[in-house]
Design a protein around this motif. Structure first.
Motif, short mmCIF file in Angstrom:
data_model
loop_
_atom_site.label_atom_id
_atom_site.label_comp_id
_atom_site.label_asym_id
_atom_site.label_seq_id
_atom_site.Cartn_x
_atom_site.Cartn_y
_atom_site.Cartn_z
N VAL A 1 0.92 -1.17 0.02
CA VAL A 1 0.01 0.06 0.09
C VAL A 1 0.89 1.21 0.06
O VAL A 1 0.62 2.21 -0.84
N VAL A 2 1.97 1.21 0.67
CA VAL A 2 2.87 2.47 0.96
C VAL A 2 3.88 2.19 -0.21
O VAL A 2 4.63 1.51 -0.26
N PRO A 3 3.84 3.33 -1.03
CA PRO A 3 4.76 3.28 -2.18
C PRO A 3 6.46 3.15 -2.02
O PRO A 3 7.09 2.70 -2.50
N VAL A 4 6.74 3.68 -0.61
CA VAL A 4 8.15 4.06 -0.30
C VAL A 4 8.68 2.72 0.25
O VAL A 4 9.74 2.47 0.03
N LEU A 5 7.81 1.84 0.82
CA LEU A 5 8.09 0.53 1.29
C LEU A 5 8.06 -0.79 0.41
O LEU A 5 6.92 -1.02 0.04
N PRO A 6 9.19 -1.35 0.25
CA PRO A 6 8.95 -2.44 -0.68
C PRO A 6 8.33 -3.73 -0.04
O PRO A 6 8.62 -3.90 1.20
N SER A 7 7.53 -4.39 -0.77
CA SER A 7 6.92 -5.69 -0.10
C SER A 7 7.76 -7.00 -0.63
O SER A 7 7.57 -7.83 0.47
N THR A 8 8.22 -6.93 -1.56
CA THR A 8 8.91 -8.41 -2.08
C THR A 8 9.89 -8.55 -0.97
O THR A 8 10.11 -9.77 -0.32
N PRO A 9 10.97 -7.94 -0.57
CA PRO A 9 11.96 -8.51 0.36
C PRO A 9 11.33 -8.91 1.67
O PRO A 9 11.60 -9.92 2.37
N LEU B 1 -1.32 -12.35 -1.21
CA LEU B 1 -0.02 -11.57 -1.32
C LEU B 1 0.97 -12.26 -1.80
O LEU B 1 1.89 -11.96 -2.58
N TYR B 2 1.26 -13.70 -1.22
CA TYR B 2 2.22 -14.74 -1.76
C TYR B 2 2.06 -14.74 -3.32
O TYR B 2 2.92 -14.84 -4.09
N LYS B 3 0.74 -15.21 -3.80
CA LYS B 3 0.50 -15.63 -5.00
C LYS B 3 0.54 -14.18 -5.80
O LYS B 3 1.16 -14.36 -7.14
N LYS B 4 0.50 -13.17 -5.40
CA LYS B 4 0.50 -11.83 -6.41
C LYS B 4 2.05 -11.73 -6.35
O LYS B 4 2.50 -11.13 -7.73
N HIS B 5 2.73 -11.35 -5.46
CA HIS B 5 4.12 -10.86 -5.22
C HIS B 5 5.26 -11.98 -5.33
O HIS B 5 6.56 -11.35 -5.68
N LYS C 1 10.43 -3.27 -13.54
CA LYS C 1 9.97 -2.28 -12.40
C LYS C 1 10.39 -2.91 -10.95
O LYS C 1 10.78 -1.84 -10.34
N THR C 2 9.93 -4.13 -10.81
CA THR C 2 10.15 -4.58 -9.39
C THR C 2 11.80 -4.50 -9.03
O THR C 2 12.46 -4.35 -8.00
N LYS C 3 12.58 -5.12 -10.17
CA LYS C 3 14.11 -5.17 -9.85
C LYS C 3 14.32 -3.69 -9.57
O LYS C 3 15.27 -3.43 -8.56
#
Length: 134
Positions: A21-29, A54-58, A71-73
């Motif tokens: 939700v928060v653009p500054v905080l990365p979710s994947t790591p 969340l797991y399935k999407k990211h 973009k993710t990289k």
């Protein structure tokens, strides 16, 4: 020890959820860390985590194919580089600065050579004739 792993799993799961939700905080790591700790802590919680949206999407595509979108990289690399730069500036110890530089070089090496870049998913256009007539 398993309780600690499960607690850390939930902590990183929460941070990953906030990162979506928060653009500054990365979710994947954070979600990768959650997967690691759930796998070590409890089969039940690991199964639950693997079934979440969340797991399935990211993470699912990354875990299966070791690939990410450009973009993710770029997002992960820029966030990690910012954190490493701050640590580099703050520390005065030469050996810590060298260690931070080695981590940064390895990070880029790993992302460029070990993780495949896949095209971003674009919304599909409808192929149904009824949808096109509207």
């Amino acid at each position: 020890m398993k309780i600690l792993f499960v607690m850390l799993g939930f902590l990183f799961f929460a941070l990953g959820a906030v990162g979506t939700v928060v653009p500054v905080l990365p979710s994947t790591p954070f979600l990768l860390l959650a997967a690691f700790f759930f796998a070590r802590g409890s089969e039940r919680f690991n199964s639950w985590f693997l079934s979440t949206a969340l797991y399935k999407k990211h993470l699912e595509s990354f875990i299966q194919s070791r690939s990410m979108t450009l973009k993710t990289k770029v997002f992960i690399l820029s966030f990690a580089s910012t954190m490493l730069t701050v640590a580099f500036i703050v520390t005065d110890l030469l050996f810590l600065r060298l260690f931070i530089l080695l981590v940064a070089v390895y990070k880029y090496y790993y992302f460029v050579t070990k993780i495949k870049t896949i095209p971003s998913e674009k919304p599909r256009e409808s192929t149904n004739a009824l949808d096109n007539s509207k």
